[in-house]
Design a protein around this motif. Sequence first.
Motif, PDB file in Angstrom:
ATOM      1  N   UNK A 298       0.820  -1.214   0.000  1.00 49.96           N
ATOM      2  CA  UNK A 298       0.000   0.000   0.000  1.00 49.96           C
ATOM      3  C   UNK A 298       0.852   1.261   0.000  1.00 49.96           C
ATOM      4  N   UNK A 299       2.032   1.194   0.627  1.00 51.58           N
ATOM      5  CA  UNK A 299       2.940   2.348   0.588  1.00 51.58           C
ATOM      6  C   UNK A 299       3.452   2.587  -0.826  1.00 51.58           C
ATOM      7  N   UNK A 300       3.631   1.510  -1.601  1.00 53.86           N
ATOM      8  CA  UNK A 300       4.023   1.662  -2.999  1.00 53.86           C
ATOM      9  C   UNK A 300       2.929   2.414  -3.764  1.00 53.86           C
ATOM     10  N   UNK A 301       1.670   2.024  -3.544  1.00 54.45           N
ATOM     11  CA  UNK A 301       0.568   2.729  -4.196  1.00 54.45           C
ATOM     12  C   UNK A 301       0.527   4.199  -3.759  1.00 54.45           C
ATOM     13  N   UNK A 302       0.779   4.431  -2.479  1.00 52.91           N
ATOM     14  CA  UNK A 302       0.805   5.795  -1.966  1.00 52.91           C
ATOM     15  C   UNK A 302       1.928   6.592  -2.626  1.00 52.91           C
ATOM     16  N   UNK A 303       3.086   5.975  -2.812  1.00 49.87           N
ATOM     17  CA  UNK A 303       4.211   6.641  -3.458  1.00 49.87           C
ATOM     18  C   UNK A 303       3.937   6.968  -4.917  1.00 49.87           C
ATOM     19  N   UNK A 304       3.233   6.076  -5.614  1.00 52.70           N
ATOM     20  CA  UNK A 304       2.880   6.350  -7.006  1.00 52.70           C
ATOM     21  C   UNK A 304       2.021   7.607  -7.103  1.00 52.70           C
ATOM     22  N   UNK A 305       1.086   7.768  -6.169  1.00 52.07           N
ATOM     23  CA  UNK A 305       0.248   8.967  -6.165  1.00 52.07           C
ATOM     24  C   UNK A 305       1.041  10.196  -5.759  1.00 52.07           C
ATOM     25  N   UNK A 306       1.896  10.066  -4.737  1.00 51.95           N
ATOM     26  CA  UNK A 306       2.672  11.212  -4.258  1.00 51.95           C
ATOM     27  C   UNK A 306       3.625  11.735  -5.321  1.00 51.95           C
ATOM     28  N   UNK A 307       4.129  10.840  -6.170  1.00 48.38           N
ATOM     29  CA  UNK A 307       5.048  11.264  -7.217  1.00 48.38           C
ATOM     30  C   UNK A 307       4.413  12.176  -8.243  1.00 48.38           C
ATOM     31  N   UNK A 308       3.095  12.207  -8.284  1.00 50.63           N
ATOM     32  CA  UNK A 308       2.378  13.047  -9.239  1.00 50.63           C
ATOM     33  C   UNK A 308       1.945  14.372  -8.612  1.00 50.63           C
ATOM     34  N   UNK A 309       1.727  14.391  -7.293  1.00 53.25           N
ATOM     35  CA  UNK A 309       1.143  15.564  -6.638  1.00 53.25           C
ATOM     36  C   UNK A 309       2.015  16.806  -6.820  1.00 53.25           C
ATOM     37  N   UNK A 310       3.295  16.722  -6.494  1.00 54.83           N
ATOM     38  CA  UNK A 310       4.152  17.909  -6.514  1.00 54.83           C
ATOM     39  C   UNK A 310       4.382  18.434  -7.930  1.00 54.83           C
ATOM     40  N   UNK A 311       4.827  17.601  -8.906  1.00 56.45           N
ATOM     41  CA  UNK A 311       5.031  18.157 -10.254  1.00 56.45           C
ATOM     42  C   UNK A 311       3.748  18.646 -10.911  1.00 56.45           C
ATOM     43  N   UNK A 312       2.617  17.965 -10.672  1.00 60.40           N
ATOM     44  CA  UNK A 312       1.352  18.452 -11.236  1.00 60.40           C
ATOM     45  C   UNK A 312       0.989  19.803 -10.636  1.00 60.40           C
ATOM     46  N   UNK A 313       1.206  19.963  -9.328  1.00 59.25           N
ATOM     47  CA  UNK A 313       0.941  21.248  -8.690  1.00 59.25           C
ATOM     48  C   UNK A 313       1.849  22.349  -9.220  1.00 59.25           C
TER      49      UNK A 313
END
Length: 468
Positions: free
Chosen positions: A116-131
């Motif tokens: 589940x942390x891997x899934x969380x990391x996949x989402x987190x990797x998008x948050x900052x550059x998209x923002x």
Amino acid sequence: MTQTRSATAVSPSDSIPPHVWRIAGVVVFGALMSMLDTSLVNIGLPTIGADLHASLATVQWVASGYLLALAVSLPLCGRLARRFGPARVWVAAVAAFTIASCLCALAPGIGWLIFLRVLQGLAAGVVVPAGQTILGQAAGPRYLGRVMAVVGIAVVSAPAFGPTVGGLMLDHLSWPWLFLINLPFGVVACVLGLRVLPRQPGTRGGAVDLVGLVLAGGGASAVVYGLGELGVRDANSVLSVWLPIVLGALGLAGFVFRSLRRSEPLLDVRMFRDPVFAAANSASFFAGAAMFGLMVLLPLYFQILHHESLIRSGLLLLVYGGGGIIALPLGGRLTDRAGGGIIAVCGTVVVAATVAPLAFLPVDANPVLVQVLLFVCGVGTALSTMPLVSTAYAAVRHDQMPDAAAFVNILQRIGGATGVALIAVILSRMAESGRPALSGYHLAFAGICVLSLVAALASGVLLRVRRS
């Protein structure tokens, strides 16, 4: 890509439109949530391991899996932002991160938690550059320095406040609350994102370059993994250290070669033909290495060398984060006025000048002196990082912003892994040699000083390129 060279001609008295500040507030709110999560969970690893009956080597994958997944998703962010629009991608990533956080808190075992942390990391990797893409497109070159300085609040404050918040939580609550704390923040971020962020239409494109994604995402994660292992294993370990680094570097090189030959690459590497964009990213790589290396070194300096508790170490680090937060608005205004090159040169020199004394001070050094050095170092860190990011974004067109954000974050991530690996190698090798612990920390601070000076030289190259 030359329209953005006029940043120095912008009047610093120009006020930023209110809607841009609203967008910046929402983006920073999401970035702060994802970055604070990293420091909170890292603090709770021993508690998680004890509660789930997992060894230290196993529970470390709760952190490592997250970081590797984050590196994998970064190359895909640009493509997603172009296809669906950066605002939709940002909201979806925050929602996925929030859901994954809830599931992590409910994980019945260590295996499920790592997954589940891997899934969380996949989402987190998008948050900052998209923002950052949203902010860059909304602000434009005219206001980039001041607006991107707001993003730096998340970068500087999360590592500074994370240890204190995490320690207090673990003193009174169980480890699942390290994840559950994300739920209210995630819900609020999604609601604000839907209401405030501009929903630009995506563009239809061809199929995703899966081969390019494997080469870029796999290459970046392999390099990050190898650098991480370099600090905890024998430097001569071929399978654990050098094989991932070499294969990762070959994967990234293959991605560059493939992208240059495709009409619609996953990420447009041709942007690096712009000398300003290339120079800003090169300087950002070394500045990121110094910053992330220092953020790992300082907690160890207080906890291991000075035998401070987790909470007190966090309190001692607040002055470092405070210096950065105070300096960020000034750095943004100066970047809009004079350009990021000269500001980054000054910032990196300040970091080197304040870290250098720590390479010589004794264990019983005056604590007030140490706090003053950390405060000024925080100021220098703020002036050495975000101006480079702003300059890189100001060097590209509006439609290139998604790819630019991906590249900036990939290079910062690899640079950060390099700085952390350098610190870990120095401390572990000095400990193995039987030298006093203080000698290891002196050498580690000297390493940070060298990285900062290299970043200063690279920033000087950027300054010359912009002036020419």
